[in-house]
Design a protein around this motif. Structure first.
Motif, PDB file in Angstrom:
ATOM      1  N   GLU A 134       0.836  -1.205   0.000  1.00 33.13           N
ATOM      2  CA  GLU A 134       0.000   0.000   0.000  1.00 33.13           C
ATOM      3  C   GLU A 134       0.870   1.254   0.000  1.00 33.13           C
ATOM      4  O   GLU A 134       0.533   2.264  -0.640  1.00 33.13           O
ATOM      5  N   LEU A 137       2.188   1.933  -3.443  1.00 32.28           N
ATOM      6  CA  LEU A 137       1.180   2.624  -4.256  1.00 32.28           C
ATOM      7  C   LEU A 137       1.117   4.099  -3.884  1.00 32.28           C
ATOM      8  O   LEU A 137       1.012   4.969  -4.760  1.00 32.28           O
ATOM      9  N   PHE A 156      -3.347   2.598 -14.817  1.00 36.98           N
ATOM     10  CA  PHE A 156      -4.087   1.737 -13.889  1.00 36.98           C
ATOM     11  C   PHE A 156      -3.403   0.391 -13.716  1.00 36.98           C
ATOM     12  O   PHE A 156      -3.295  -0.129 -12.604  1.00 36.98           O
ATOM     13  N   GLU A 157      -2.957  -0.213 -14.818  1.00 36.05           N
ATOM     14  CA  GLU A 157      -2.419  -1.566 -14.773  1.00 36.05           C
ATOM     15  C   GLU A 157      -1.154  -1.652 -13.934  1.00 36.05           C
ATOM     16  O   GLU A 157      -0.948  -2.631 -13.207  1.00 36.05           O
ATOM     17  N   ARG A 159      -0.298   0.510 -11.452  1.00 37.63           N
ATOM     18  CA  ARG A 159      -0.686   0.761 -10.060  1.00 37.63           C
ATOM     19  C   ARG A 159      -1.345  -0.473  -9.442  1.00 37.63           C
ATOM     20  O   ARG A 159      -1.066  -0.828  -8.299  1.00 37.63           O
ATOM     21  N   ASP A 160      -2.197  -1.129 -10.196  1.00 37.97           N
ATOM     22  CA  ASP A 160      -2.845  -2.340  -9.700  1.00 37.97           C
ATOM     23  C   ASP A 160      -1.820  -3.437  -9.420  1.00 37.97           C
ATOM     24  O   ASP A 160      -1.901  -4.132  -8.399  1.00 37.97           O
ATOM     25  N   LEU A 163       0.121  -2.679  -6.174  1.00 39.48           N
ATOM     26  CA  LEU A 163      -0.688  -2.899  -4.978  1.00 39.48           C
ATOM     27  C   LEU A 163      -0.881  -4.383  -4.701  1.00 39.48           C
ATOM     28  O   LEU A 163      -0.823  -4.826  -3.548  1.00 39.48           O
ATOM     29  N   ASN A 164      -1.082  -5.178  -5.741  1.00 37.62           N
ATOM     30  CA  ASN A 164      -1.445  -6.583  -5.559  1.00 37.62           C
ATOM     31  C   ASN A 164      -0.287  -7.548  -5.798  1.00 37.62           C
ATOM     32  O   ASN A 164      -0.521  -8.735  -6.059  1.00 37.62           O
ATOM     33  N   ALA A 171      -3.762  -9.771  -9.028  1.00 34.56           N
ATOM     34  CA  ALA A 171      -3.638  -8.584  -9.878  1.00 34.56           C
ATOM     35  C   ALA A 171      -4.643  -8.681 -11.020  1.00 34.56           C
ATOM     36  O   ALA A 171      -5.070  -9.776 -11.414  1.00 34.56           O
ATOM     37  N   ALA A 172      -5.005  -7.533 -11.571  1.00 33.10           N
ATOM     38  CA  ALA A 172      -6.003  -7.495 -12.643  1.00 33.10           C
ATOM     39  C   ALA A 172      -5.458  -8.004 -13.965  1.00 33.10           C
ATOM     40  O   ALA A 172      -6.233  -8.359 -14.861  1.00 33.10           O
ATOM     41  N   THR A 173      -4.134  -8.040 -14.109  1.00 33.07           N
ATOM     42  CA  THR A 173      -3.515  -8.493 -15.354  1.00 33.07           C
ATOM     43  C   THR A 173      -2.652  -9.721 -15.094  1.00 33.07           C
ATOM     44  O   THR A 173      -2.165  -9.935 -13.978  1.00 33.07           O
ATOM     45  N   GLY A 176       0.724  -8.618 -13.880  1.00 32.12           N
ATOM     46  CA  GLY A 176       0.805  -8.380 -12.442  1.00 32.12           C
ATOM     47  C   GLY A 176       0.929  -9.677 -11.665  1.00 32.12           C
ATOM     48  O   GLY A 176       1.647  -9.755 -10.662  1.00 32.12           O
TER      49      GLY A 176
END
Length: 337
Positions: A134, A137, A156-157, A159-160, A163-164, A171-173, A176
């Motif tokens: 955190e 980020l 966004f990608e 930063r995500d 964070l993850n 992660a969203a990708t 990640g």
């Protein structure tokens, strides 16, 4: 000459359909005109590498506190090793190396001085706790600013992924997700290497099953782990090891926690007590003397509160700066400024 549009077309033609293409990024919080020569993710990587927070990683502890020798890992060399492992996996899965590298380069920007011990102490004294992902980020969103921009304004990608890179949420990708597993592969193996070099453990001490599976040598183990991630993840919507390899990777991780990370041979009680004293004393001092905070941190107090800003300042310190500042304040009695 290659322009950004050429690089974006190359991504569409070469990368896997599951790769995150830079032209399809969800974008930045504040719109910026695209770069003529770099994709959005290449631009993010460059911003991270040129940041002050990235440079400070070279003087932040990985495992060994003030090691005697030139070859022990720091938070910076750990970051570079994660990036190398992650890019290899991304390349072989046909995913986006630039996005993967940007996430890897930024994933530990929020780490405290004195490694995970510093993180645990700050977590215990800061209201709301402290988690380095955190904070990483927050570094890229708020703390790394220029006169014309608050934060790095990354996509966004990226930063995500930052964070993850740790925790329970994926992660969203896929890129990640690569960084998340590469982080574990890198730190377990390079920490074994450092621990053996220091004499804390020997290769014979390592648990038998994972060594039989992955191999005895540093390069051999990393190669086996990377090959398993690539072969098992190919064509899947998640990046991971197969269950057998994942179980044995965590056997090694548990061994390292029991025999290295918590070992008094690595971190003596007096060293840990000193770290605790330094971080707690600095935290309390700046709560009572907020006027001594650097101007760029002081300016955030009204917006974010004093506790958050003091936490930011201490988390951003290198090991040696925290020690020298502590000595300046509490031993010499000399004002900080």
């Amino acid at each position: 000459m290659l322009y950004r549009e050429d690089l974006e077309k190359r991504e569409e033609a070469v990368l896997s359909p599951m790769a995150c293409k830079s032209a399809r990024s969800k974008g930045r919080r504040v719109f910026e005109e695209p770069c003529m020569y770099r994709t959005e993710f290449q631009r993010d990587r460059d911003r991270i590498i040129h940041s002050k927070a990235f440079r400070r990683l070279m003087h932040k502890t990985q495992v060994f506190l003030a090691p005697e020798g030139d070859h022990y890992r720091t938070r910076l060399t750990h970051t570079l090793e994660v990036s190398q492992v992650a890019r290899t996996i991304a390349r072989n899965l046909g995913l986006n190396e630039d996005l993967t590298e940007a996430i890897a380069m930024g994933h530990d920007l929020g780490h405290t001085p004195f490694g995970h011990n510093g993180e645990m102490i700050l977590d215990s004294i800061h209201p709301g706790g402290f988690r380095h992902n955190e904070q990483s980020l927050r570094v890229v969103e708020v703390l790394e600013s220029t006169p014309n921009r608050r934060g790095m304004n990354l996509t966004f990608e990226v930063r995500d992924g930052i964070l993850n890179h740790t925790g329970d949420l994926p992660a969203a990708t896929l890129e990640g997700q690569i960084v998340k597993i590469s982080d574990r592969i890198a730190y377990i193996n390079h920490d074994i290497d450092d621990a053996v070099r220091s004499g804390v453990i020997t290769l014979e001490d390592l648990p038998r099953e994972p060594i039989e599976l992955f191999g005895r040598g540093h390069r051999e183990r990393i190669n086996a782990m990377v090959e398993n991630v690539v072969s098992f993840s190919d064509g899947r919507e998640q990046v991971q090891m197969d269950p057998v390899h994942w179980k044995q990777l965590n056997v090694l991780r548990d061994f390292m926690f029991a025999n290295v990370y918590r070992s008094q041979k690595v971190k003596r009680e007096e060293d840990l007590a000193k770290i605790d004293e330094v971080i707690r004393s600095l935290y309390e001092y700046f709560l009572s003397h907020s006027d001594k905070l650097p101007a760029d941190h002081y300016a955030l107090i009204e917006r974010d509160g004093l506790h958050v800003v003091v936490k930011d300042y201490i988390a951003g310190m290198t090991d040696r700066y925290a020690l020298s500042l502590y000595a300046e304040i509490f031993r010499s009695g000399t004002p900080v400024r």
